[in-house]
Scaffold this active site. Structure first.
Site, PDB file in Angstrom:
ATOM      1  N   ARG A  38      -5.162   8.170  -6.927  1.00  0.00           N
ATOM      2  CA  ARG A  38      -4.040   8.164  -5.976  1.00  0.00           C
ATOM      3  C   ARG A  38      -2.683   8.297  -6.673  1.00  0.00           C
ATOM      4  O   ARG A  38      -1.749   8.873  -6.121  1.00  0.00           O
ATOM      5  CB  ARG A  38      -4.098   6.883  -5.139  1.00  0.00           C
ATOM      6  CG  ARG A  38      -3.026   6.800  -4.032  1.00  0.00           C
ATOM      7  CD  ARG A  38      -3.278   5.585  -3.156  1.00  0.00           C
ATOM      8  NE  ARG A  38      -2.134   5.217  -2.327  1.00  0.00           N
ATOM      9  CZ  ARG A  38      -1.907   5.694  -1.097  1.00  0.00           C
ATOM     10  NH1 ARG A  38      -2.741   6.554  -0.562  1.00  0.00           N
ATOM     11  NH2 ARG A  38      -0.835   5.296  -0.414  1.00  0.00           N
ATOM     12  N   ILE A  64       2.908   9.617   2.275  1.00  0.00           N
ATOM     13  CA  ILE A  64       1.474   9.534   1.964  1.00  0.00           C
ATOM     14  C   ILE A  64       0.985   8.269   2.659  1.00  0.00           C
ATOM     15  O   ILE A  64       1.563   7.190   2.484  1.00  0.00           O
ATOM     16  CB  ILE A  64       1.209   9.510   0.439  1.00  0.00           C
ATOM     17  CG1 ILE A  64      -0.289   9.293   0.136  1.00  0.00           C
ATOM     18  CG2 ILE A  64       2.051   8.488  -0.282  1.00  0.00           C
ATOM     19  CD1 ILE A  64      -0.641   9.410  -1.345  1.00  0.00           C
ATOM     20  N   SER A  65      -0.029   8.402   3.489  1.00  0.00           N
ATOM     21  CA  SER A  65      -0.502   7.277   4.301  1.00  0.00           C
ATOM     22  C   SER A  65      -1.040   6.148   3.438  1.00  0.00           C
ATOM     23  O   SER A  65      -1.501   6.358   2.308  1.00  0.00           O
ATOM     24  CB  SER A  65      -1.601   7.744   5.259  1.00  0.00           C
ATOM     25  OG  SER A  65      -1.097   8.664   6.186  1.00  0.00           O
ATOM     26  N   GLN A  66      -1.006   4.939   3.992  1.00  0.00           N
ATOM     27  CA  GLN A  66      -1.556   3.792   3.279  1.00  0.00           C
ATOM     28  C   GLN A  66      -3.058   3.990   3.078  1.00  0.00           C
ATOM     29  O   GLN A  66      -3.739   4.619   3.894  1.00  0.00           O
ATOM     30  CB  GLN A  66      -1.271   2.506   4.028  1.00  0.00           C
ATOM     31  CG  GLN A  66      -2.037   2.335   5.323  1.00  0.00           C
ATOM     32  CD  GLN A  66      -1.611   1.104   6.093  1.00  0.00           C
ATOM     33  OE1 GLN A  66      -0.711   1.160   6.912  1.00  0.00           O
ATOM     34  NE2 GLN A  66      -2.274  -0.018   5.827  1.00  0.00           N
ATOM     35  N   PHE A 207       2.775   7.343  12.306  1.00  0.00           N
ATOM     36  CA  PHE A 207       2.841   8.539  11.473  1.00  0.00           C
ATOM     37  C   PHE A 207       4.163   9.267  11.707  1.00  0.00           C
ATOM     38  O   PHE A 207       4.795   9.122  12.758  1.00  0.00           O
ATOM     39  CB  PHE A 207       1.693   9.499  11.815  1.00  0.00           C
ATOM     40  CG  PHE A 207       0.370   9.150  11.184  1.00  0.00           C
ATOM     41  CD1 PHE A 207      -0.071   9.810  10.044  1.00  0.00           C
ATOM     42  CD2 PHE A 207      -0.452   8.170  11.738  1.00  0.00           C
ATOM     43  CE1 PHE A 207      -1.297   9.508   9.477  1.00  0.00           C
ATOM     44  CE2 PHE A 207      -1.678   7.856  11.176  1.00  0.00           C
ATOM     45  CZ  PHE A 207      -2.099   8.529  10.037  1.00  0.00           C
TER      46      PHE A 207
END
Length: 218
Positions: A38, A64-66, A207
């Site tokens: 990541r 960038i999503s969790q 989002f």
């Protein structure tokens, strides 16, 4: 005589523990989340925080999503090794990287050239050659791309366009955050059946907005 073993960094250990505690149980998904680096997909200033369970800013006003959301959406797709997957919203390329380890091919569409180019470079650098990054409009998927076994949308749509649902193969699954651009959305899972689509609301999420067209700048 015992041999010293380098322990996993504490943040990587907590990363996996957090995913399991929050209900991620698919071993293939957990293994993939462990293996995909990541830290390569976040901004250099954020690398120390790459494995925290939080979203992080990337260029062009995107995120960038969790990790939990990435794992949760991936798990709900129920991926098989022979699947073709469409992703709307490449971002840094992290979600596409996770998908690529679990399916045959990923087509990911990004409206910002800066993000598309950098994601392509990252994915190629990692040897993830079954991902195709396309600069384009996620609301207008090229007809020549064909249909898909799975579709994942990683930006908020006020409603799921019917023409996107129609790109699902029979039995296919689509997951997307649906709701107002400002505020919380609901993660929706739609399955294509013989008679139409079965829709189920999953969890509340947040989002950045999905916007039509290709961005003129950035």
């Amino acid at each position: 005589m015992s041999m010293a073993v380098n322990p996993k960094p504490p943040e990587k250990m907590m990363f996996q523990l957090t995913l399991r505690r929050r209900g991620i149980s698919d071993q293939a998904v957990l293994r993939t989340m462990e293996e995909v680096p990541r830290e390569v997909f976040v901004e250099p200033r954020d690398r120390d925080d790459a494995y925290r369970d939080s979203a992080l800013a990337i260029p062009c006003g995107q995120t960038i999503s969790q990790p939990f959301v990435v794992a949760y959406m991936t798990e709900r797709l129920q991926l098989h090794k022979d699947h073709r997957v469409l992703e709307i919203g490449t971002g840094s390329g992290y979600q596409a990287a996770i998908l690529s380890r679990l399916c045959k091919h990923v087509l990911t569409i990004e409206r910002y050239r800066t993000l598309a180019d950098s994601a392509r470079k990252r994915l190629e650098g990692l040897g993830y050659y079954n991902v195709e990054v396309l600069l384009g409009d996620g609301f207008d998927v090229p007809a020549g791309a064909g249909d898909f076994d799975r579709i994942i949308v990683t930006a908020a749509m006020e409603q799921i366009p019917d023409k996107l649902l129609q790109r699902l193969e029979p039995g296919g699954i689509l997951i997307a955050p649906v709701g107002p651009h400002q505020g919380a959305q609901t993660l929706v899972r739609a399955v294509r059946t013989e008679t139409g689509f079965e829709r189920k609301d999953l969890v509340d999420v947040r989002f950045v907005p999905a916007l039509p067209g290709v961005a003129r700048e950035m």
